[in-house]
Write a protein that holds these residues in place. Structure first.
Motif, PDB file in Angstrom:
ATOM      1  N   ARG B  51       0.784  -1.160   0.034  1.00 13.21           N
ATOM      2  CA  ARG B  51       0.050  -0.084   0.131  1.00 13.21           C
ATOM      3  C   ARG B  51       0.803   1.327  -0.104  1.00 13.21           C
ATOM      4  N   ALA B  52       1.916   1.105   0.816  1.00 16.03           N
ATOM      5  CA  ALA B  52       2.956   2.414   0.613  1.00 16.03           C
ATOM      6  C   ALA B  52       3.328   2.733  -0.548  1.00 16.03           C
ATOM      7  N   LEU B  53       3.795   1.356  -1.243  1.00 16.24           N
ATOM      8  CA  LEU B  53       4.368   1.590  -2.723  1.00 16.24           C
ATOM      9  C   LEU B  53       3.340   2.196  -3.711  1.00 16.24           C
ATOM     10  N   THR B  54       2.028   1.787  -3.550  1.00 11.28           N
ATOM     11  CA  THR B  54       1.084   2.340  -4.391  1.00 11.28           C
ATOM     12  C   THR B  54       0.786   3.720  -4.121  1.00 11.28           C
ATOM     13  N   GLY B  55       0.877   4.141  -2.676  1.00  5.74           N
ATOM     14  CA  GLY B  55       0.728   5.457  -2.238  1.00  5.74           C
ATOM     15  C   GLY B  55       1.654   6.376  -2.852  1.00  5.74           C
ATOM     16  N   ILE B  56       3.032   5.882  -3.018  1.00  3.00           N
ATOM     17  CA  ILE B  56       3.983   6.750  -3.658  1.00  3.00           C
ATOM     18  C   ILE B  56       3.710   7.024  -5.113  1.00  3.00           C
ATOM     19  N   ARG B  57       3.499   6.099  -5.827  1.00  2.00           N
ATOM     20  CA  ARG B  57       2.944   6.168  -7.167  1.00  2.00           C
ATOM     21  C   ARG B  57       2.009   7.265  -7.261  1.00  2.00           C
ATOM     22  N   ALA B  58       0.784   6.935  -6.478  1.00  2.00           N
ATOM     23  CA  ALA B  58      -0.304   7.699  -6.517  1.00  2.00           C
ATOM     24  C   ALA B  58      -0.130   9.504  -6.366  1.00  2.00           C
ATOM     25  N   THR B  59       1.056   9.350  -5.495  1.00  2.00           N
ATOM     26  CA  THR B  59       1.386  10.878  -5.041  1.00  2.00           C
ATOM     27  C   THR B  59       2.337  11.285  -6.093  1.00  2.00           C
ATOM     28  N   GLU B  60       2.987  10.704  -6.917  1.00  3.16           N
ATOM     29  CA  GLU B  60       3.708  11.027  -8.112  1.00  3.16           C
ATOM     30  C   GLU B  60       2.818  11.576  -8.951  1.00  3.16           C
ATOM     31  N   LYS B  61       1.811  10.885  -9.389  1.00  3.92           N
ATOM     32  CA  LYS B  61       0.798  11.336 -10.376  1.00  3.92           C
ATOM     33  C   LYS B  61      -0.554  11.865 -10.141  1.00  3.92           C
ATOM     34  N   ALA B  62      -0.391  12.593  -9.047  1.00  2.92           N
ATOM     35  CA  ALA B  62      -1.688  13.013  -8.436  1.00  2.92           C
ATOM     36  C   ALA B  62      -2.160  14.222  -9.454  1.00  2.92           C
ATOM     37  N   PRO B  63      -1.377  15.038  -9.939  1.00  7.85           N
ATOM     38  CA  PRO B  63      -1.738  16.184 -11.079  1.00  7.85           C
ATOM     39  C   PRO B  63      -2.702  15.279 -11.950  1.00  7.85           C
ATOM     40  N   ALA B  64      -2.045  14.175 -12.550  1.00 14.84           N
ATOM     41  CA  ALA B  64      -2.394  13.604 -13.758  1.00 14.84           C
ATOM     42  C   ALA B  64      -3.910  12.891 -13.211  1.00 14.84           C
ATOM     43  N   LEU B  65      -3.849  12.494 -12.113  1.00 12.37           N
ATOM     44  CA  LEU B  65      -5.254  11.820 -11.654  1.00 12.37           C
ATOM     45  C   LEU B  65      -6.416  12.814 -11.281  1.00 12.37           C
ATOM     46  N   ASP B  66      -5.582  13.801 -10.799  1.00 11.51           N
ATOM     47  CA  ASP B  66      -6.786  15.035 -10.738  1.00 11.51           C
ATOM     48  C   ASP B  66      -7.533  15.374 -12.266  1.00 11.51           C
ATOM     49  N   ALA B  67      -6.800  15.244 -13.032  1.00 13.88           N
ATOM     50  CA  ALA B  67      -7.239  15.421 -14.278  1.00 13.88           C
ATOM     51  C   ALA B  67      -8.130  14.541 -15.021  1.00 13.88           C
ATOM     52  N   MET B  68      -8.401  13.181 -14.456  1.00 11.26           N
ATOM     53  CA  MET B  68      -8.614  12.093 -15.312  1.00 11.26           C
ATOM     54  C   MET B  68     -10.078  12.281 -15.686  1.00 11.26           C
ATOM     55  N   ARG B  69     -10.985  13.001 -14.934  1.00 10.55           N
ATOM     56  CA  ARG B  69     -12.312  13.432 -15.486  1.00 10.55           C
ATOM     57  C   ARG B  69     -12.263  13.979 -16.851  1.00 10.55           C
ATOM     58  N   THR B  70     -11.232  14.866 -16.899  1.00  8.47           N
ATOM     59  CA  THR B  70     -11.073  15.685 -18.235  1.00  8.47           C
ATOM     60  C   THR B  70     -10.578  14.855 -19.197  1.00  8.47           C
ATOM     61  N   ARG B  71      -9.728  13.874 -18.939  1.00  7.43           N
ATOM     62  CA  ARG B  71      -9.309  13.171 -19.814  1.00  7.43           C
ATOM     63  C   ARG B  71     -10.011  11.830 -20.314  1.00  7.43           C
ATOM     64  N   VAL B  72     -10.975  11.372 -19.484  1.00  2.77           N
ATOM     65  CA  VAL B  72     -11.932  10.699 -19.772  1.00  2.77           C
ATOM     66  C   VAL B  72     -12.904  11.138 -20.840  1.00  2.77           C
ATOM     67  N   ARG B  73     -13.234  12.526 -20.279  1.00  2.00           N
ATOM     68  CA  ARG B  73     -14.418  13.080 -21.231  1.00  2.00           C
ATOM     69  C   ARG B  73     -13.711  13.339 -22.791  1.00  2.00           C
TER      70      ARG B  73
END
Lengths: 196, 158
Positions: B51-73
């Motif tokens: 989970r910690a490893l996944t947490g690091i990856r999620a933090t690294e990609k947080a800006p792109a993940l924030d824009a996921m709704r726009t990417r999907v649309r």
């Protein structure tokens, strides 16, 4: 697990609204599940950028398959099935899948570790021990995809055995057996790191 | 409890399946067996470290993940446009085939014999504007009097 339990608009209602032509409702589903979806995807494909693509593609696929969704079942279980298949496909097509060797030295059981060793349990702690993170990622990458999917769904997403079985289309017994195998392999990589 | 049984119990514990009654027995074994204690620590750490490893990856990609709704649309729009193009091609794909069929009929139409009932002297193959909702391909015997439609396909329906 789903938003109905958290008091938000139920997934089913958002799906019906989407099917009625309101794409904004689907956007709500994306917001709701993107974090969990990314955690599962990155656990399976290993690379953050690949995981983002997997999440995006899975949501797009879900949007076009939404009319096939059976109301009364869980959206996230249905969606995770698309997501896991998409992630496994992505992993198979990636160059990394052919390049990850499984280092058998991790399986060494001989060394006696110091008693005071503590494994990192938070991202911050693990970030300070990058070698362990890399070793664990290699161990995850070396697992067969389906075992990787099981351990990620269980340990990262916290899914119940029967939910994992639904997502992967197998029995609960198979889930437990795969989980046992995967946990054993990952445990060895942690032991090996500790024993160095 | 021996080490073999302890190992099974450790895995059951990690899976959340160890009966409460056996937990104390396992704990007692671990207290007196450093090797099993190390094994238990590694097994128990598997989930948190993952989970910690996944947490690091999620933090690294947080800006792109924030824009996921726009990417999907954007992806849905792009995909919708591609489907529209494919559907347009599929809708009008019959036209070249129909024209080829009409031309073939024209070429092989019997000549110099009694060609009842049409007795054609000239033919016309026409394709209407496909920008409209309906496309028509027709083989017309212009004849000497009134033109006769020998064969017509309208909007892919004969």
């Amino acid at each position: 697990m789903n938003e109905r339990e958290k008091g938000g608009v139920p997934d089913d209602a958002l799906i019906r609204t989407t099917l009625a032509g309101d794409d904004g409702a689907f956007g709500e589903l994306v917001e709701r599940y993107k974090g969990r979806a990314f955690a599962v995807a990155v656990g399976i494909v290993g690379d953050g950028d690949d995981a983002l693509d997997v999440v995006q593609d899975s949501f797009i696929k879900a949007y076009y398959k939404l009319k096939e969704f059976r109301f009364g079942s869980n959206f996230y279980t249905w969606f995770y099935r698309l997501l896991v298949n998409q992630a496994i496909d992505r992993w198979r097509k990636s160059a990394r899948s052919a390049e990850v060797p499984f280092d058998e030295s991790w399986l060494s059981e001989d060394a006696s570790p110091p008693d005071s060793f503590a494994y990192p349990r938070t991202p911050e702690d693990l970030a300070r021990d990058r070698e362990l993170g890399d070793a664990l990622q290699r161990a995850v990458d070396a697992l067969p995809e389906i075992h990787r999917a099981v351990i990620v769904l269980r340990e990262v997403d916290g899914m119940a055995y029967d939910e994992i079985a639904k997502v992967l289309g197998c029995s609960v017994g198979t889930v437990m057996s795969r989980l046992h195998y995967a946990r054993g392999k990952l445990k060895e990589s942690l032991r090996s790191h500790r024993d160095r | 409890m021996d080490c073999g049984t302890a190992l099974k119990s450790m895995i059951s514990k990690a899976d959340g399946l160890l009966p409460r009654a056996e937990e104390a027995e396992l704990a007692a074994h671990l207290a007196g067996c450093p090797a099993c204690a190390a094994e238990d620590a590694a097994i128990s750490a598997t989930g948190p470290v993952l989970r910690a490893l996944t947490g690091i990856r999620a933090t690294e990609k947080a800006p792109a993940l924030d824009a996921m709704r726009t990417r999907v649309r954007a992806g849905i729009e792009e995909s919708r446009e591609a489907r529209r193009r494919t559907s347009w091609i599929a809708r009008w794909a019959w036209i070249p085939a129909a024209v080829a069929l009409a031309v073939s009929a024209l070429l092989f139409y019997p000549s110099g014999t009694d060609r009842s009932p049409f007795h054609p002297t000239s033919f016309d193959v026409s394709v209407e504007d496909v920008e409209s909702d309906v496309a028509t391909v027709a083989l017309v015997d212009k004849g000497e009097d009134l033109p006769r439609v020998i064969w017509i396909i309208e909007d892919a329906k004969t």
